[in-house]
Design an enzyme around this catalytic site. Sequence first.
Site, PDB file in Angstrom:
ATOM      1  N   GLY B 516     -29.411  10.601  -1.452  1.00  0.00           N
ATOM      2  CA  GLY B 516     -28.542   9.627  -0.797  1.00  0.00           C
ATOM      3  C   GLY B 516     -28.724   9.555   0.699  1.00  0.00           C
ATOM      4  O   GLY B 516     -28.845   8.464   1.278  1.00  0.00           O
ATOM      5  N   ALA B 517     -28.740  10.694   1.353  1.00  0.00           N
ATOM      6  CA  ALA B 517     -28.785  10.712   2.811  1.00  0.00           C
ATOM      7  C   ALA B 517     -30.124  10.209   3.318  1.00  0.00           C
ATOM      8  O   ALA B 517     -30.183   9.334   4.186  1.00  0.00           O
ATOM      9  CB  ALA B 517     -28.511  12.121   3.317  1.00  0.00           C
ATOM     10  N   LEU B 621     -29.070  16.218   9.258  1.00  0.00           N
ATOM     11  CA  LEU B 621     -28.509  15.075   9.979  1.00  0.00           C
ATOM     12  C   LEU B 621     -27.163  15.417  10.602  1.00  0.00           C
ATOM     13  O   LEU B 621     -26.763  14.820  11.592  1.00  0.00           O
ATOM     14  CB  LEU B 621     -28.376  13.885   9.024  1.00  0.00           C
ATOM     15  CG  LEU B 621     -29.736  13.401   8.488  1.00  0.00           C
ATOM     16  CD1 LEU B 621     -29.545  12.535   7.251  1.00  0.00           C
ATOM     17  CD2 LEU B 621     -30.492  12.630   9.566  1.00  0.00           C
ATOM     18  N   ASN B 622     -26.464  16.361   9.988  1.00  0.00           N
ATOM     19  CA  ASN B 622     -25.224  16.897  10.550  1.00  0.00           C
ATOM     20  C   ASN B 622     -25.197  18.358  10.124  1.00  0.00           C
ATOM     21  O   ASN B 622     -25.089  18.661   8.926  1.00  0.00           O
ATOM     22  CB  ASN B 622     -24.004  16.128  10.015  1.00  0.00           C
ATOM     23  CG  ASN B 622     -22.677  16.711  10.505  1.00  0.00           C
ATOM     24  OD1 ASN B 622     -22.497  17.931  10.540  1.00  0.00           O
ATOM     25  ND2 ASN B 622     -21.744  15.849  10.858  1.00  0.00           N
ATOM     26  N   LYS B 624     -23.080  20.631  10.282  1.00  0.00           N
ATOM     27  CA  LYS B 624     -21.854  21.112   9.635  1.00  0.00           C
ATOM     28  C   LYS B 624     -21.816  20.707   8.164  1.00  0.00           C
ATOM     29  O   LYS B 624     -21.618  21.548   7.283  1.00  0.00           O
ATOM     30  CB  LYS B 624     -20.623  20.554  10.363  1.00  0.00           C
ATOM     31  CG  LYS B 624     -19.307  21.081   9.848  1.00  0.00           C
ATOM     32  CD  LYS B 624     -18.114  20.521  10.625  1.00  0.00           C
ATOM     33  CE  LYS B 624     -17.971  21.166  11.993  1.00  0.00           C
ATOM     34  NZ  LYS B 624     -16.663  20.857  12.632  1.00  0.00           N
ATOM     35  N   THR B 625     -22.039  19.431   7.895  1.00  0.00           N
ATOM     36  CA  THR B 625     -21.956  18.997   6.496  1.00  0.00           C
ATOM     37  C   THR B 625     -23.144  19.502   5.685  1.00  0.00           C
ATOM     38  O   THR B 625     -23.003  19.816   4.504  1.00  0.00           O
ATOM     39  CB  THR B 625     -21.849  17.460   6.386  1.00  0.00           C
ATOM     40  OG1 THR B 625     -22.968  16.874   7.056  1.00  0.00           O
ATOM     41  CG2 THR B 625     -20.567  16.955   7.014  1.00  0.00           C
ATOM     42  N   GLY B 695     -28.101  18.356  -0.936  1.00  0.00           N
ATOM     43  CA  GLY B 695     -26.949  18.694  -1.772  1.00  0.00           C
ATOM     44  C   GLY B 695     -27.197  19.642  -2.915  1.00  0.00           C
ATOM     45  O   GLY B 695     -26.261  20.243  -3.427  1.00  0.00           O
ATOM     46  N   GLU B 696     -28.425  19.780  -3.350  1.00  0.00           N
ATOM     47  CA  GLU B 696     -28.667  20.566  -4.558  1.00  0.00           C
ATOM     48  C   GLU B 696     -29.431  21.858  -4.309  1.00  0.00           C
ATOM     49  O   GLU B 696     -29.414  22.768  -5.135  1.00  0.00           O
ATOM     50  CB  GLU B 696     -29.425  19.708  -5.581  1.00  0.00           C
ATOM     51  CG  GLU B 696     -28.613  18.515  -6.028  1.00  0.00           C
ATOM     52  CD  GLU B 696     -29.414  17.508  -6.843  1.00  0.00           C
ATOM     53  OE1 GLU B 696     -28.947  17.100  -7.895  1.00  0.00           O
ATOM     54  OE2 GLU B 696     -30.524  17.130  -6.412  1.00  0.00           O
TER      55      GLU B 696
END
Lengths: 166, 735, 327
Positions: B516-517, B621-622, B624-625, B695-696
């Site tokens: 997604g990102a 890209l961030n 923190k996230t 994410g994975e």
Amino acid sequence: MPITINGAEYELDVDPRTSLLDFLRRDAGLTGTKKGCDHGQCGACTVLLNGQRINSCLTLAVMHDGDSVTTIEGLGTPDAPHPLQAAFVRHDGYQCGYCTPGQICSAKAMLDEIAAGWTSFVSDDVAGTPKLSEEEIRERMSGNLCRCGAYSNIVAAISEVAEAQA
Amino acid sequence: MTRLYTMDKPDDRNRLDAMAQGIIGRPLDRPDGSAKTAGVAPYAAEYVIPECAEGVLVLSTISRGEVVEIESGPVLAMPGVLAVIADPRMITRSAQGGAGKSPVREIQHVDYYGQPVALVVAETFEQARDAATRLRIAYRADDPAKVPLDSEDGHAPHESFGEPVQQGNLDAAMRDAVHAVDVTYTTEGHASAAMEPHASIAEWDGNTLTAHSSLQMLKYNQKELADALGLQPEQVRLIAPYVGGGFGSKLGISAELTAAAVAAIELGRPVRVVMSRQQVFQTVMRRSETRQRIRLAADAEGRLDGFGHEAWVSNLPGEKFAEPVTQASEFLYRGAHRTLRIDLARIHRMTAGSVRAPGEAVGMQCLEAAMDELAIASGIDPVELRLRNIPEQHPSEGLPYSSRRLAECLKIGAERFGWDGSDRRPLPRREGEWWIGTGMATACRVHNLNEAQAKVTLSTDGTAVVESDMTDIGTGTYAILGQIAGEMLGLPPEKVLVQLGDTRYPPGAGSGGSWGAASTGSAVMVACEAIREQLAQQLGVEEADLTLKDGEAITGNRRIPFTELLETDLTETGHFKNGGIDEQFAIAMYGAFFVEVGVNAYTGETRVRRMTGAFGLGRALNAKTATSQCLGGMVWGIGSALTEELVFDPRDGHLVNHDLAEYHVPVNADVPALDVVLVDERDPAGSPLQAKGVGELGICGAAGAIANAIHHACGVRVRSFPITPDKLLDQLPEV
Amino acid sequence: MKPFDYQRAHGLDDAGQLLVADGAKPIAGGTNLLDLMKLEVETPTALVDVNRLPLGGITAHGEGLYIGALVSNCACAADPRIRSDYPVLARAILAGATFQLRNKATTGGNLCQRTRCYYFYDLSQTCNKRAPGTGCAAIGGFNRIHAILGASDTCIATYPGDMAVALSALDATVEIHDVKGDKRLVPVRDFHRLPGDTPERDNVLEPGDVITGVVLPAPAGGTQLYRKVRDRASYAFALVSVAAVIHVEDGKIAKARLAFGGLAHKPWHDARVEALLEGEAPSDALFDQAAALLLDEARGQGSNDFKIPLTRRTLKAVLREATGGTL
């Protein structure tokens, strides 16, 4: 007698089967309290009932005339957040956000419980005064599942607020 | 205007680092944070819609057969009940990720225990739930003896799935190996168990079906729902600005959405259907159980000459998905002689589909446990063993690797953790009644890209808006798209509004496969480049010479606020496509896990005491996230290692532990302080952003590190996940 | 959830009269009853809210304490007298569920907690406890959490709670108000039943009965431990739990009180094991003997076979810890 939610009174003229959770979400229009399992197995519906945290899914609305409930909306708003809400944002103590209101209500009550001297299963001395360690926070927050896995950040957020209060 | 960008070669421009705003990658708070923490972010079921009726699904209580009769009469006579619906437009399985068309819709034909067979609609939820519980359904059940419920039970039909890799002669390599490992591991089924149960509210105006729904990939979901209902995609609008977790379970539409839609059409009023937690477990998606034979043939120095990874997985008849267990095994390690294959058994249990990191989540944990067995057999430090087996090029396809920070992750992670791999003999130390051990594993996950569009508007008031039907399922999309646009357009993040989760916006990549990102973010970047060109043109300079910062265009000694520069809003749509970059390079994310566990000497309970993950995932890209995503993956690794398993009763195929009391996702007390380090990386082949998926990766191999630490702690090698106390007890030292 | 008449009891006698009616059930905290009512495992036609009865508070009672039936689990575990004089009880309560649930769950209600047997919870499965005479799908099914002691051919469910296990070790007594207005006292050890041929009956309560409180005898002293083995670190039911009150005097075990959770349809108490330990010097051999005696009639059902060695090892851990021994 009505029920008081975040300082406002609501009449309990509902189907007796209505859980307090469904009353909050539907009849009071306060959808900040989440339904994750409806069976007391996830903690997403945690609210404060007369100051104590409970699973609002496992109690009936009609049982609570005269009681006072605080939900996430009553703790703070986006413009005037409670210190815990602000700390959760700073520490990224959430991802999807669905367990978050329950986590924050739970954390609020947890800090009060520690202040009241309640021990937990991981306290060294069940008769002693509890210390606010990360291990204590983890045990005491274990009634709030977070499937995104934000636990480390949740503990960090709560620790920061607890230290600021101390 | 739409600007198309086709990723057919590495993008070495590294535009983001050349920008001036300085917000890309920074650990900014999420813009959606205050709404989420204040409880005012609306999720699918939470919209106030007048006259909305409530529907509750009814699930089958047989594993295979036909619905003979639905005894609607008594239920329809109950107070408030409006309808009992069993309509051929209702789907009975969840759509696979990216299907873009309706899944199976044979509402009268039962293929698994817990399949939706009807919807009961009433004025209130209490009425509908009671009526649904009391609805009697007569079935003609197939002989249970002839219904394969279990891939182990002998008569489930098997087929080879996909193209096996058969290279050289693995049998011979195993015979000739100095150190050989030939082991079989098993993993049990997993549930996504996102905290928000699947929920939809559907409204029908006679032409358009509008639904608030909890979904990950709207552009596919729109087509899936339209196909199921017999509508054109343009007649379907889906809205999902906040999604309470997905982890694969909301990639495709699920039964509650078509049920709500059909009911809304039939009753002429809005209908809300929310699955109960039990129904989510029983009817949405499972990760397949797996059986994995792993063969490793190494020389005296631990270098792999032979590599085998063969997996057995299951799914319902007709499903085109098989857990891609060997996905990372294809390229992660050396080995000229290779056998990789996946066999798919057709069984009658709920649909198997994508659950966070399909393939690597369970494939890597078993491979990495087997690698630990090789390290022990060869006496080589497990970290060193992995370093020695990083291939020069893709071992089967000969492709070069794009940026690959595996070695750095292994070294940096080992350093941070304080890894000492010199002596891996078990039972190294005991603290009280806890055996303490350490373990490590490689992390690896393939990088995926998907077509994506995003529209960016730079307004005359000096703010920007980003629009896409992309979702934020907790991953941080709102934050990172705002940072990309802010960086490219020279705006502080609070001047960029990101609007997501509505099919009225251009179709993004959707949240799935960690794409997604990088994909939607690239579309945002492409749109911003087009806007920059317009600004440059207005100023009469080259776009590359244009500096945008804090809402001003700077060129030479000129500094002009956007509010003065712009006479009209500038709107551009970025359209990103993968043009085959993954056919030129092996592109993946890498990392390393290091874990310390305690195993209770009396009871076999395992507790993770500390865990470090070092990850190379391209540009973060961030920070923190991205860190949070990695943390979350590691928590899933703990669950996969120790507690999570779907248990089916082999006698009738029903899911035994279909709630959160008995399907054990980790609780806070299961998770120690986790340490995540993002290893600095830019991957020009990953995306124009030089970012890859995030994410994975954090789950892919984590459970293997825990299994290896358990072995180190107490000397017991468990080849069956999850490693619950009962599996350790009989081999623990006597007390 | 089926519709029901919601009634509020105004006094104990009123509660008794309301509860003697067919299909009536009392509700206190509701954390278990509503869970089951939502699934229609429980289908009361009348729900009698007893929460406003004067059954709160923890008071002195002879040399012991009286815990009102409506005292919440949290309040009980937070009471200074419970924490210092009955630490095994405080620890057991804190081992169960979560703060949220324990704030609602009551002393009386928790004693009546029903089994977590997966098949009992699933209306599509047979269950003699839920629907007498239909059979027991847990036998021959997945029975990881099921009984290894005291099970019958009709039911292998376990009592899932923690508090009652400690109450059993403490030899507490349940005070019950019956429909005639009389009070009777039932030892906790006799309160829960074994399933036998009537697994639908979890305990000895009769229609119209209201639990009014629990009587704790004089503080037991000694070393008090509650150990719980579970599949995750918190918020999970016991695979096995052990409540222990152990006195060591002059190098010998002067008194041993033990009760076990997760093993049977009731908190398991075996006086033979206590008798074996008492008067003996603590030793590993003695502990092994105790475990062997405890488990001499234990029978696994397949997926729960591991509970037999797990109980043996957990008991040994508890006895060692209580007597100053180490691994």
